[in-house]
Design an enzyme around this catalytic site. Structure first.
Site, PDB file in Angstrom:
ATOM      1  N   THR A  91      28.596  -6.040  15.163  1.00 44.63           N
ATOM      2  CA  THR A  91      27.761  -4.838  15.223  1.00 44.63           C
ATOM      3  C   THR A  91      26.325  -5.301  15.461  1.00 44.63           C
ATOM      4  OG1 THR A  91      27.576  -4.811  12.802  1.00 44.63           O
ATOM      5  CG2 THR A  91      29.236  -3.368  13.787  1.00 44.63           C
ATOM      6  N   ALA A  92      25.680  -4.648  16.396  1.00 41.00           N
ATOM      7  CA  ALA A  92      24.341  -5.062  16.814  1.00 41.00           C
ATOM      8  C   ALA A  92      23.302  -4.691  15.748  1.00 41.00           C
ATOM      9  CB  ALA A  92      23.995  -4.384  18.138  1.00 41.00           C
ATOM     10  N   SER A 255      40.720  -2.073  20.560  1.00 38.92           N
ATOM     11  CA  SER A 255      39.515  -1.451  19.993  1.00 38.92           C
ATOM     12  C   SER A 255      39.085  -0.270  20.850  1.00 38.92           C
ATOM     13  CB  SER A 255      38.374  -2.492  19.973  1.00 38.92           C
ATOM     14  OG  SER A 255      37.136  -1.878  19.632  1.00 38.92           O
ATOM     15  N   HIS A 257      35.976   0.726  20.092  1.00 40.49           N
ATOM     16  CA  HIS A 257      34.560   0.571  19.788  1.00 40.49           C
ATOM     17  C   HIS A 257      34.153   1.481  18.623  1.00 40.49           C
ATOM     18  CE1 HIS A 257      31.358  -1.547  22.275  1.00 40.49           C
ATOM     19  NE2 HIS A 257      30.634  -1.076  21.287  1.00 40.49           N
ATOM     20  N   ARG A 260      32.946   4.969  19.695  1.00 39.64           N
ATOM     21  CA  ARG A 260      31.565   5.101  20.179  1.00 39.64           C
ATOM     22  C   ARG A 260      31.447   5.110  21.692  1.00 39.64           C
ATOM     23  NH1 ARG A 260      27.965   3.589  16.065  1.00 39.64           N
ATOM     24  NH2 ARG A 260      26.459   2.520  17.358  1.00 39.64           N
ATOM     25  N   GLY A 290      38.212   2.129  12.475  1.00 40.02           N
ATOM     26  CA  GLY A 290      38.709   3.040  11.442  1.00 40.02           C
ATOM     27  C   GLY A 290      39.345   2.375  10.236  1.00 40.02           C
ATOM     28  N   ARG A 312      31.627  -0.727  10.645  1.00 48.56           N
ATOM     29  CA  ARG A 312      30.666   0.023   9.813  1.00 48.56           C
ATOM     30  C   ARG A 312      30.681  -0.361   8.342  1.00 48.56           C
ATOM     31  NH1 ARG A 312      32.823   3.623  13.502  1.00 48.56           N
ATOM     32  NH2 ARG A 312      31.367   4.606  14.972  1.00 48.56           N
TER      33      ARG A 312
HETATM   34  C1  FNR Z   1      29.364  -1.571  17.129  1.00 50.25           C
HETATM   35  N1  FNR Z   1      30.302  -2.198  17.938  1.00 50.25           N
HETATM   36  C2  FNR Z   1      29.910  -3.193  18.804  1.00 50.25           C
HETATM   37  N2  FNR Z   1      30.822  -3.808  19.593  1.00 50.25           N
HETATM   38  C3  FNR Z   1      30.456  -4.802  20.428  1.00 50.25           C
HETATM   39  O1  FNR Z   1      31.312  -5.337  21.127  1.00 50.25           O
HETATM   40  N3  FNR Z   1      29.151  -5.207  20.491  1.00 50.25           N
HETATM   41  C4  FNR Z   1      28.182  -4.630  19.725  1.00 50.25           C
HETATM   42  O2  FNR Z   1      27.022  -5.033  19.788  1.00 50.25           O
HETATM   43  C5  FNR Z   1      28.546  -3.573  18.884  1.00 50.25           C
HETATM   44  N4  FNR Z   1      27.609  -2.917  18.129  1.00 50.25           N
HETATM   45  C6  FNR Z   1      27.990  -1.930  17.252  1.00 50.25           C
HETATM   46  C7  FNR Z   1      27.035  -1.316  16.463  1.00 50.25           C
HETATM   47  C8  FNR Z   1      27.424  -0.376  15.519  1.00 50.25           C
HETATM   48  C9  FNR Z   1      26.390   0.275  14.665  1.00 50.25           C
HETATM   49  C10 FNR Z   1      28.787  -0.035  15.376  1.00 50.25           C
HETATM   50  C11 FNR Z   1      29.236   0.956  14.341  1.00 50.25           C
HETATM   51  C12 FNR Z   1      29.730  -0.623  16.180  1.00 50.25           C
HETATM   52  C13 FNR Z   1      31.731  -1.873  17.793  1.00 50.25           C
HETATM   53  C14 FNR Z   1      32.370  -2.747  16.718  1.00 50.25           C
HETATM   54  O3  FNR Z   1      32.490  -4.079  17.141  1.00 50.25           O
HETATM   55  C15 FNR Z   1      33.778  -2.270  16.352  1.00 50.25           C
HETATM   56  O4  FNR Z   1      34.560  -2.153  17.516  1.00 50.25           O
HETATM   57  C16 FNR Z   1      33.775  -0.943  15.595  1.00 50.25           C
HETATM   58  O5  FNR Z   1      32.674  -0.848  14.741  1.00 50.25           O
HETATM   59  C17 FNR Z   1      35.047  -0.835  14.789  1.00 50.25           C
HETATM   60  O6  FNR Z   1      35.133   0.397  14.181  1.00 50.25           O
HETATM   61  P1  FNR Z   1      34.711   0.708  12.651  1.00 50.25           P
HETATM   62  O7  FNR Z   1      35.279  -0.385  11.771  1.00 50.25           O
HETATM   63  O8  FNR Z   1      33.220   0.751  12.626  1.00 50.25           O
HETATM   64  O9  FNR Z   1      35.338   2.037  12.429  1.00 50.25           O
END
Ligand code: FNR
Length: 364
Positions: A91-92, A255, A257, A260, A290, A312
């Site tokens: 997550t960024a 995934s 994402h 998102r 999830g 998250r």
């Molecule tokens: C992400 N995700 C994500 N994926 C990725 O490949 N590069 C990234 O920089 C990010 N950044 C990011 C920021 C935030 C705030 C969220 C919530 C998600 C997606 C992440 O890797 C992952 O696929 C999801 O977060 C999984 O779902 P849950 O566990 O948040 O429900």
């Protein structure tokens, strides 16, 4: 120290006992801009909700009288041992959730004995994260238009001891999140995307970097520039899973994402079976999106995932207490997963079998 004594609005509950306690705390504590950024789904949030509902539609079929006095949750991912099959998704911009950001996450993940995936869009440098802990780490990559930038990032990840590259393939364009648009989302001025420049205009910068012309030729190209193992993040169909195997990837991360990107794609737990079947054991398959309970991880493993990743919940842990908060989140996942194994009659992850999960319709 926890910022709030009140977790989830329940005055009696001072310590979080489940992942939603951390979520409720984050909602009260974080600035709206940050909360919206973390929690939004694309468009109407249909996939975002489905990621949860689909897990809840699955029923467990426990076995009894199987001596569960000793339970071993350990497994391997790409040949590396992890103490339990719940890893951390990239997550960024984690410093938005806590000033220690990715460093705190790396330390907590190392202590918990699992794997951290560092986002390309991190607010700490690859080198700083690597030197903060010796735990297992993967590096998440969006392939940039300027391939020299990508090669440079891969070299940094190699030098820093990362074991694999998780290439995100579901983001040729960034999904529409209403709240982010309304808030005119921007990285707070004191933070930077540490792996590139001192850039702060995240959205436009990101969009200008991403190569939306990628095809499957990407895989041989990546193989030609690095010996790191390659995982494709963001596969949702059997067709693409077959291609991924054909192109010789080491792993597939099923995934969406976290709901998102493209709204109304299926929940990952519903996409998983067709992908596992198409892959037929030729590479490892993982799942994210999830996962909030140990039983969710159990269901994913029963349907053929080797491990799951959480996004998250880690940010909510960071918002609660930095490194300690992430440690607590991971401990809850670990405890719940162990309980799920014990109560279904599984002593090792190999005992978790497909017939231990059924759709709720089977009982109606
Ligand atoms: C992400 N995700 C994500 N994926 C990725 O490949 N590069 C990234 O920089 C990010 N950044 C990011 C920021 C935030 C705030 C969220 C919530 C998600 C997606 C992440 O890797 C992952 O696929 C999801 O977060 C999984 O779902 P849950 O566990 O948040 O429900």
């Amino acid at each position: 120290k926890p910022v709030f004594d009140i977790v989830g609005g329940l005055k009696a509950c001072r310590e979080p006992v489940c992942i939603s306690d951390f979520e409720n705390h984050a909602k009260e504590f974080l600035p709206k801009n940050t909360w919206d950024y973390i929690c939004s789904g694309a468009n109407e949030g249909i996939t975002l909700r489905e990621n949860r509902c689909a897990f809840d539609r699955l029923r467990l079929r426990p076995r009894v009288l199987r001596d569960v006095s000793s339970i071993d949750m350990s497994t391997t991912i790409l040949g590396e041992k992890i103490d339990f099959p719940i890893c951390v998704a990239p997550t960024a911009m984690q410093k938005m959730a806590h000033p220690d950001g990715e460093i705190a996450t790396a330390k907590a993940v190392d202590q918990a004995g699992t794997c951290m995936t560092l986002s390309l869009g991190s607010t700490s440098t690859i080198e700083d994260v690597a030197s903060s802990s010796s735990g297992l780490k993967w590096f998440q990559l969006n392939v940039c238009k300027d391939r020299d930038v990508t090669i440079d990032l891969i070299r940094k990840a190699e030098r820093a001891g990362f074991k694999a590259i998780a290439v995100t393939v579901d983001t040729p364009y960034v999904g529409r999140k209403y709240a982010e648009i309304r808030n005119k989302f921007a990285l707070p001025p004191h933070l930077t995307l540490a792996n590139y420049t001192n850039e702060t205009g995240v959205k436009s910068h990101y969009a200008s970097l991403i190569d939306s012309s990628l095809t499957w030729d990407l895989i041989p190209w990546l193989r030609s520039v690095t010996k790191l193992q390659i995982v494709l993040k963001g596969i949702l169909t059997a067709e693409d899973a077959r291609l991924a195997v054909q192109y010789g990837v080491d792993g597939i991360l099923v995934s969406n994402h976290g709901g998102r990107q493209l709204d109304t794609v299926p929940a990952t737990i519903e996409a998983l079976p067709e992908i596992v079947s198409a892959v037929d054991g030729k590479c490892e398959v993982y799942l994210d999106s999830g996962v909030r309970f140990g039983t969710d991880a159990f269901k994913a493993l029963a349907l053929g995932a080797r491990a799951v990743f959480v996004g998250r919940p880690v940010l909510w842990g960071l918002a609660y207490q930095g490194e300690e908060g992430v440690a607590k989140v991971l401990q809850i996942f670990k405890d719940e997963f162990k309980l799920a194994m014990g109560l279904t009659g599984c002593c090792s992850v190999q005992d978790i079998s497909r017939d231990m999960v059924a759709h709720e319709m089977q009982y109606s």
